[in-house]
Design an enzyme around this catalytic site. Structure first.
Site, mmCIF file in Angstrom:
data_model
loop_
_atom_site.group_PDB
_atom_site.id
_atom_site.type_symbol
_atom_site.label_atom_id
_atom_site.label_comp_id
_atom_site.label_asym_id
_atom_site.label_seq_id
_atom_site.Cartn_x
_atom_site.Cartn_y
_atom_site.Cartn_z
ATOM 1 N N ASP A 14 0.911 -1.280 -0.052
ATOM 2 C CA ASP A 14 0.102 0.025 -0.041
ATOM 3 C C ASP A 14 0.611 0.713 -0.129
ATOM 4 O O ASP A 14 1.792 1.022 0.611
ATOM 5 C CB ASP A 14 -1.431 -0.070 1.027
ATOM 6 N N GLY A 15 0.387 2.404 -0.587
ATOM 7 C CA GLY A 15 0.939 3.287 -0.328
ATOM 8 C C GLY A 15 1.609 4.409 -1.477
ATOM 9 O O GLY A 15 2.279 5.445 -2.389
ATOM 10 N N ASN A 16 1.544 3.248 -3.265
ATOM 11 C CA ASN A 16 1.701 3.869 -4.470
ATOM 12 C C ASN A 16 1.641 5.148 -4.345
ATOM 13 O O ASN A 16 1.792 5.901 -5.467
ATOM 14 C CB ASN A 16 1.542 2.857 -5.544
ATOM 15 N N GLY A 17 -0.028 5.882 -4.329
ATOM 16 C CA GLY A 17 -0.325 6.955 -4.551
ATOM 17 C C GLY A 17 -0.194 8.039 -4.034
ATOM 18 O O GLY A 17 0.955 9.029 -4.040
ATOM 19 N N ARG A 18 0.522 7.446 -3.016
ATOM 20 C CA ARG A 18 1.010 8.920 -1.839
ATOM 21 C C ARG A 18 2.641 9.444 -2.078
ATOM 22 O O ARG A 18 3.166 10.088 -2.306
ATOM 23 C CB ARG A 18 1.132 8.473 -0.660
ATOM 24 N N HIS A 31 2.337 3.310 -8.801
ATOM 25 C CA HIS A 31 2.107 1.849 -9.722
ATOM 26 C C HIS A 31 2.984 1.236 -9.889
ATOM 27 O O HIS A 31 3.741 0.362 -10.020
ATOM 28 C CB HIS A 31 0.720 1.488 -9.840
ATOM 29 N N SER A 59 -7.361 -5.107 -5.039
ATOM 30 C CA SER A 59 -8.716 -5.926 -4.170
ATOM 31 C C SER A 59 -10.011 -5.433 -5.113
ATOM 32 O O SER A 59 -9.768 -4.985 -5.632
ATOM 33 C CB SER A 59 -8.883 -5.243 -2.834
ATOM 34 N N TRP A 63 -11.763 -1.384 -7.963
ATOM 35 C CA TRP A 63 -12.734 -1.236 -9.106
ATOM 36 C C TRP A 63 -14.055 -0.252 -8.512
ATOM 37 O O TRP A 63 -14.137 0.405 -9.698
ATOM 38 C CB TRP A 63 -13.353 -2.468 -9.656
ATOM 39 N N ARG A 65 -11.357 2.656 -8.003
ATOM 40 C CA ARG A 65 -11.473 3.588 -8.101
ATOM 41 C C ARG A 65 -11.370 4.416 -9.797
ATOM 42 O O ARG A 65 -11.852 3.788 -10.775
ATOM 43 C CB ARG A 65 -10.236 3.581 -8.561
ATOM 44 N N LEU A 125 10.265 -20.914 -4.092
ATOM 45 C CA LEU A 125 9.173 -20.028 -3.580
ATOM 46 C C LEU A 125 7.393 -20.551 -4.239
ATOM 47 O O LEU A 125 7.684 -19.951 -5.482
ATOM 48 C CB LEU A 125 9.650 -18.859 -3.893
HETATM 49 C C1 IPE Z 1 -5.790 -2.738 -0.105
HETATM 50 O O1 IPE Z 1 -5.468 -1.536 -0.372
HETATM 51 C C2 IPE Z 1 -5.516 -2.841 -1.845
HETATM 52 C C3 IPE Z 1 -4.331 -3.377 -2.259
HETATM 53 C C4 IPE Z 1 -2.673 -2.968 -1.561
HETATM 54 C C5 IPE Z 1 -4.440 -4.631 -3.521
HETATM 55 P P1 IPE Z 1 -6.156 0.236 -0.108
HETATM 56 O O2 IPE Z 1 -6.051 1.218 -0.605
HETATM 57 O O3 IPE Z 1 -7.469 -0.552 -1.503
HETATM 58 O O4 IPE Z 1 -6.836 0.076 0.789
HETATM 59 P P2 IPE Z 1 -7.519 0.872 2.078
HETATM 60 O O5 IPE Z 1 -9.026 1.437 0.489
HETATM 61 O O6 IPE Z 1 -7.026 2.177 2.012
HETATM 62 O O7 IPE Z 1 -8.499 0.328 2.575
HETATM 63 C C1 IPE Z 2 -1.136 0.153 -3.174
HETATM 64 O O1 IPE Z 2 -0.659 1.650 -3.615
HETATM 65 C C2 IPE Z 2 -1.505 -0.525 -4.621
HETATM 66 C C3 IPE Z 2 -3.355 -1.369 -5.014
HETATM 67 C C4 IPE Z 2 -4.127 -0.346 -4.304
HETATM 68 C C5 IPE Z 2 -3.154 -1.295 -6.263
HETATM 69 P P1 IPE Z 2 -2.796 2.798 -3.570
HETATM 70 O O2 IPE Z 2 -3.305 2.946 -4.987
HETATM 71 O O3 IPE Z 2 -3.651 2.145 -2.491
HETATM 72 O O4 IPE Z 2 -1.778 4.133 -2.505
HETATM 73 P P2 IPE Z 2 -2.491 5.255 -1.789
HETATM 74 O O5 IPE Z 2 -2.798 4.185 -0.536
HETATM 75 O O6 IPE Z 2 -3.831 5.551 -2.231
HETATM 76 O O7 IPE Z 2 -1.416 5.542 -0.902
HETATM 77 MG MG MG Z 3 -4.062 2.384 -0.573
#
Ligand code: IPE
Ligand code: IPE
Ligand code: MG
Length: 241
Positions: A14-18, A31, A59, A63, A65, A125
């Site tokens: 998690d956190g690619n967007g940020r 991403h 997840s 969808w 998004r 693995l």
């Molecule tokens: C969980 O992260 C799903 C994946 C890492 C693929 P999200 O970013 O979708 O989860 P929420 O929305 O913060 O709960």
């Molecule tokens: C996780 O990063 C990747 C996926 C959910 C596919 P996010 O896209 O959720 O990044 P944030 O949480 O918005 O920073």
């Molecule tokens: Mg996220």
């Protein structure tokens, strides 16, 4: 204290967007950087001798998004399998995909099947990719199979045990995760492996996924090794006192 390597590590990437936002870049750039980290992490896990690693890639709730982001994520998965499958196979990695296949594009489904089929006999693995995965959806599909078996008379109603449910989940045959790591500072499961996480240890890391390095994986394993797992029982020391 047991210093054994965990059998199964699951990661909520998690956190690619940020990560991208902090750099003034579009979310897609995050991403893409995340895929690089994923490659590096798979290689590191293989070297460390970890038997199973599950990565949460998309997840069933993702969808919701924007369409363009969903299509970027689908594109990145396709690209990853096309580019990396041969390498993974050479490195003796066995690929398994969990999540709902229905609703995915035909081309993606074919790639997922190809990845599983090609690597099925590998002994290194086991890389489990959770794609279009949601735990409640997985459990609901398992219940559908149970109900079908009960109605067909193959399974008695009182044979609906935790084991019977486990055996019908997408993760059938995969041990429960010992450790679940989530990056980006969020402390929730977001519908990931709810059933399987009954006794998992959680490691929440503040770094965004693209900044996650093999050293973070090694540290998370050390953290896990310091934890005392009780599984509802007491330790030998408690009994001695
Ligand atoms: C969980 O992260 C799903 C994946 C890492 C693929 P999200 O970013 O979708 O989860 P929420 O929305 O913060 O709960
Ligand atoms: C996780 O990063 C990747 C996926 C959910 C596919 P996010 O896209 O959720 O990044 P944030 O949480 O918005 O920073
Ligand atoms: Mg996220």
């Amino acid at each position: 204290m047991p210093m054994s390597i965990p059998r199964h590590i699951a990661i909520i990437m998690d956190g690619n967007g940020r990560w991208a936002k902090a750099r003034g870049l579009p979310r897609t750039a995050g991403h893409k950087a995340g895929v690089e980290t994923l490659r590096e992490t798979i290689r590191a896990a293989g070297k460390m001798g970890i038997p199973f690693m599950t990565l949460f890639a998309f997840s069933s709730e993702n969808w919701s998004r924007p369409r363009s982001e969903v299509s970027d994520l689908m594109g990145l998965l396709k690209l990853f399998i096309r580019r990396d499958l041969a390498d993974l196979h050479r490195e003796n990695v066995r690929v398994r995909i969990i999540g709902e296949r229905e609703g995915l594009g035909k081309d993606i489904r074919a790639l997922l099947t190809e990845a599983e089929t090609l690597t099925d006999a590998n002994t290194g693995l086991t890389l489990v990719i959770a794609f279009n995965y949601g735990s409640r959806n997985e459990i609901a599909r398992a219940v559908q199979r149970l109900v079908a078996d009960v109605s067909a008379g193959v399974l008695a109603a009182d044979a609906v045990t935790p084991e019977a449910i486990t055996a019908r989940l997408d993760t059938a045959g995969i041990p429960d995760p010992d450790v679940i790591i989530r990056t980006s500072g969020e402390m929730r499961l977001s519908n990931f492996l709810l059933w399987q996480a009954a006794y998992s240890e959680f490691v929440f890391l503040p770094c965004y996924w693209p900044d996650f390095r093999p050293s973070n994986l090694a540290e998370a394993i050390e953290t896990f090794q310091m934890r005392e797992r009780r599984f509802g029982g007491v330790t030998a020391q408690d009994i001695a006192l």
